[in-house]
Design an enzyme around this catalytic site. Structure first.
Site, PDB file in Angstrom:
ATOM      1  N   LEU A 169     -28.668 -11.397   7.676  1.00  0.00           N
ATOM      2  CA  LEU A 169     -29.594 -11.711   8.769  1.00  0.00           C
ATOM      3  C   LEU A 169     -29.394 -13.116   9.325  1.00  0.00           C
ATOM      4  O   LEU A 169     -28.962 -14.021   8.626  1.00  0.00           O
ATOM      5  CB  LEU A 169     -31.043 -11.558   8.272  1.00  0.00           C
ATOM      6  CG  LEU A 169     -31.384 -10.172   7.724  1.00  0.00           C
ATOM      7  CD1 LEU A 169     -32.821 -10.148   7.202  1.00  0.00           C
ATOM      8  CD2 LEU A 169     -31.195  -9.088   8.779  1.00  0.00           C
TER       9      LEU A 169
ATOM     10  N   GLU B 234     -30.751 -15.716  13.095  1.00  0.00           N
ATOM     11  CA  GLU B 234     -31.868 -15.961  14.012  1.00  0.00           C
ATOM     12  C   GLU B 234     -32.069 -14.820  15.024  1.00  0.00           C
ATOM     13  O   GLU B 234     -33.169 -14.623  15.532  1.00  0.00           O
ATOM     14  CB  GLU B 234     -31.660 -17.290  14.764  1.00  0.00           C
ATOM     15  CG  GLU B 234     -31.826 -18.526  13.899  1.00  0.00           C
ATOM     16  CD  GLU B 234     -33.256 -18.719  13.394  1.00  0.00           C
ATOM     17  OE1 GLU B 234     -34.202 -18.362  14.111  1.00  0.00           O
ATOM     18  OE2 GLU B 234     -33.401 -19.219  12.255  1.00  0.00           O
TER      19      GLU B 234
ATOM     20  N   HIS C 268     -31.802 -11.578  14.386  1.00  0.00           N
ATOM     21  CA  HIS C 268     -32.682 -10.625  13.704  1.00  0.00           C
ATOM     22  C   HIS C 268     -34.110 -11.165  13.640  1.00  0.00           C
ATOM     23  O   HIS C 268     -35.080 -10.439  13.857  1.00  0.00           O
ATOM     24  CB  HIS C 268     -32.193 -10.362  12.278  1.00  0.00           C
ATOM     25  CG  HIS C 268     -30.834  -9.735  12.184  1.00  0.00           C
ATOM     26  ND1 HIS C 268     -29.733 -10.407  11.715  1.00  0.00           N
ATOM     27  CD2 HIS C 268     -30.392  -8.489  12.493  1.00  0.00           C
ATOM     28  CE1 HIS C 268     -28.682  -9.614  11.723  1.00  0.00           C
ATOM     29  NE2 HIS C 268     -29.047  -8.437  12.195  1.00  0.00           N
TER      30      HIS C 268
ATOM     31  N   VAL D 254     -29.880 -13.634  21.100  1.00  0.00           N
ATOM     32  CA  VAL D 254     -30.000 -15.019  20.623  1.00  0.00           C
ATOM     33  C   VAL D 254     -28.588 -15.562  20.403  1.00  0.00           C
ATOM     34  O   VAL D 254     -27.736 -14.867  19.821  1.00  0.00           O
ATOM     35  CB  VAL D 254     -30.824 -15.082  19.318  1.00  0.00           C
ATOM     36  CG1 VAL D 254     -30.882 -16.503  18.784  1.00  0.00           C
ATOM     37  CG2 VAL D 254     -32.229 -14.549  19.558  1.00  0.00           C
TER      38      VAL D 254
ATOM     39  N   ARG E 225     -21.105 -10.555  11.959  1.00  0.00           N
ATOM     40  CA  ARG E 225     -19.644 -10.576  11.832  1.00  0.00           C
ATOM     41  C   ARG E 225     -19.046 -11.955  12.165  1.00  0.00           C
ATOM     42  O   ARG E 225     -17.869 -12.169  11.904  1.00  0.00           O
ATOM     43  CB  ARG E 225     -19.016  -9.493  12.714  1.00  0.00           C
ATOM     44  CG  ARG E 225     -19.303  -8.092  12.183  1.00  0.00           C
ATOM     45  CD  ARG E 225     -18.557  -7.007  12.958  1.00  0.00           C
ATOM     46  NE  ARG E 225     -18.611  -5.725  12.282  1.00  0.00           N
ATOM     47  CZ  ARG E 225     -19.428  -4.715  12.631  1.00  0.00           C
ATOM     48  NH1 ARG E 225     -20.269  -4.848  13.639  1.00  0.00           N
ATOM     49  NH2 ARG E 225     -19.402  -3.580  11.943  1.00  0.00           N
TER      50      ARG E 225
HETATM   51  P1  AMP Z   1     -27.366  -5.260  12.915  1.00  0.00           P
HETATM   52  O1  AMP Z   1     -27.874  -5.866  11.635  1.00  0.00           O
HETATM   53  O2  AMP Z   1     -26.136  -5.915  13.438  1.00  0.00           O
HETATM   54  O3  AMP Z   1     -27.286  -3.760  12.855  1.00  0.00           O
HETATM   55  O4  AMP Z   1     -28.476  -5.584  14.010  1.00  0.00           O
HETATM   56  C1  AMP Z   1     -29.819  -5.208  13.820  1.00  0.00           C
HETATM   57  C2  AMP Z   1     -30.573  -5.458  15.108  1.00  0.00           C
HETATM   58  O5  AMP Z   1     -30.515  -6.852  15.429  1.00  0.00           O
HETATM   59  C3  AMP Z   1     -29.966  -4.699  16.302  1.00  0.00           C
HETATM   60  O6  AMP Z   1     -31.015  -4.194  17.109  1.00  0.00           O
HETATM   61  C4  AMP Z   1     -29.191  -5.777  17.004  1.00  0.00           C
HETATM   62  O7  AMP Z   1     -29.028  -5.547  18.383  1.00  0.00           O
HETATM   63  C5  AMP Z   1     -30.074  -6.994  16.759  1.00  0.00           C
HETATM   64  N1  AMP Z   1     -29.293  -8.220  16.927  1.00  0.00           N
HETATM   65  C6  AMP Z   1     -28.097  -8.515  16.364  1.00  0.00           C
HETATM   66  N2  AMP Z   1     -27.643  -9.705  16.806  1.00  0.00           N
HETATM   67  C7  AMP Z   1     -28.579 -10.179  17.686  1.00  0.00           C
HETATM   68  C8  AMP Z   1     -28.693 -11.352  18.499  1.00  0.00           C
HETATM   69  N3  AMP Z   1     -27.752 -12.294  18.497  1.00  0.00           N
HETATM   70  N4  AMP Z   1     -29.786 -11.491  19.266  1.00  0.00           N
HETATM   71  C9  AMP Z   1     -30.761 -10.530  19.284  1.00  0.00           C
HETATM   72  N5  AMP Z   1     -30.705  -9.396  18.549  1.00  0.00           N
HETATM   73  C10 AMP Z   1     -29.640  -9.221  17.758  1.00  0.00           C
END
Ligand code: AMP
Length: 282
Positions: A33, A35, A37, A177, A188
């Protein structure tokens, strides 16, 4: 923050919360996680009585040769970070909890929107995403589901099936963000070495420049897009796609419209990064 591993147990707990008329906001994640998230967690906390976060690295959304095995799993650090927000329940099921032996049902969004962009290069990815999000929605039963605009196509596809399957949750998509220099936050990003981290800036730079030039009427869409791709190609190892599309259908656009989204996926070294900007002429 109560940590729950069993889907049944979480279902029972949240049934109780709903009986007490508490609204539930839900943030699904794969952990590692940051910022980005946390911004979803904060939005869920603002708009609901109860906030539920899930951490589940979903095997069915990774293709062969992708990074499922090496995807960062850092539950301890994630719990500490979530401790900063107001999370009521952290759901971290095992793969067996979500896909028990005999599991045979999938959700497929069968439209052009799932076959373009990431869908074209990651066959099966969005079926994996839609299936796990549908299952999580059935387990959590939230009033509101919080997603990030960073994964624009994913959010569009989830919106589609939530509507198509008459699911109850309202989909809330929050802005991307970014790091101070513009790089979209992503789990990543931690794969990137220092030199790659610098080159990764090319994605947001190309997208922001494109938006500025479209708003400034600096040329036709085709011309500005070609220029953006040329600049990106100089910085990254491979531009997998760079498209300007309709915000809802994700159909590629040839002419400037009032509302557009530009999206790209690029490899920097072995790391695949995605980013996008919304371009609004209103
Ligand atoms: P993930 O853990 O990559 O599957 O992402 C979980 C959620 O967090 C998804 O809805 C993503 O779109 C969101 N998310 C990931 N990176 C960002 C970011 N930089 N800004 C806002 N939301 C994000």
């Amino acid at each position: 923050m109560k940590v729950v591993r069993s889907p049944r147990q979480l279902q029972r707990i949240l049934e109780e919360e709903r009986l007490r008329k508490r609204t539930v906001g839900f943030v699904p994640t794969m952990g590692a996680l940051h910022e980005g998230h946390l911004s979803l967690v904060k939005a869920a906390d603002r708009e609901n009585d109860i906030t539920v976060v899930s951490i589940f690295v979903n095997p069915t959304q990774f293709g062969p040769g992708e990074d499922y095995a090496k995807y960062p799993r850092v539950l301890g650090a994630d719990k500490r970070l979530l401790g900063k927000g107001k999370v009521d329940y952290l759901f971290c099921p095992s793969v067996r909890d979500i896909y028990p032996p005999g599991h045979a049902t999938c959700v497929t969004v069968d439209g052009a929107m799932a076959r373009v962009l990431c869908g074209k290069f990651r066959p099966g990815h969005f079926q994996g995403v839609a299936t796990v999000v549908a299952k999580l929605l059935n387990i959590v039963g939230p009033c509101r589901l919080y997603l990030g605009a960073k994964d624009y196509q994913q959010a569009a596809i989830i919106r589609r099936f939530v509507e198509d399957l008459n699911m109850n949750a309202r989909v809330r998509v929050m802005p991307t963000v970014r790091e101070k220099d513009g790089l979209a936050m992503s789990s990543r990003n931690r794969y990137l070495g220092p030199a790659e981290r610098r080159r990764a800036l090319a994605l947001s730079r190309a997208l922001f420049e494109l938006r500025r030039d479209i708003l400034g009427k600096k040329g036709t869409l085709a011309f500005l897009k070609a220029r953006a791709v040329r600049k990106l190609k100089d910085a990254v190892d491979r531009v997998q796609y760079f498209e300007i599309v309709d915000p809802v259908t994700l159909a590629p656009l040839k002419m400037v419209r009032r509302e557009m989204v530009a999206l790209t996926a690029c490899f920097v070294g072995k790391t695949r990064l995605i980013d996008n900007v919304i371009i609004s002429l209103r």
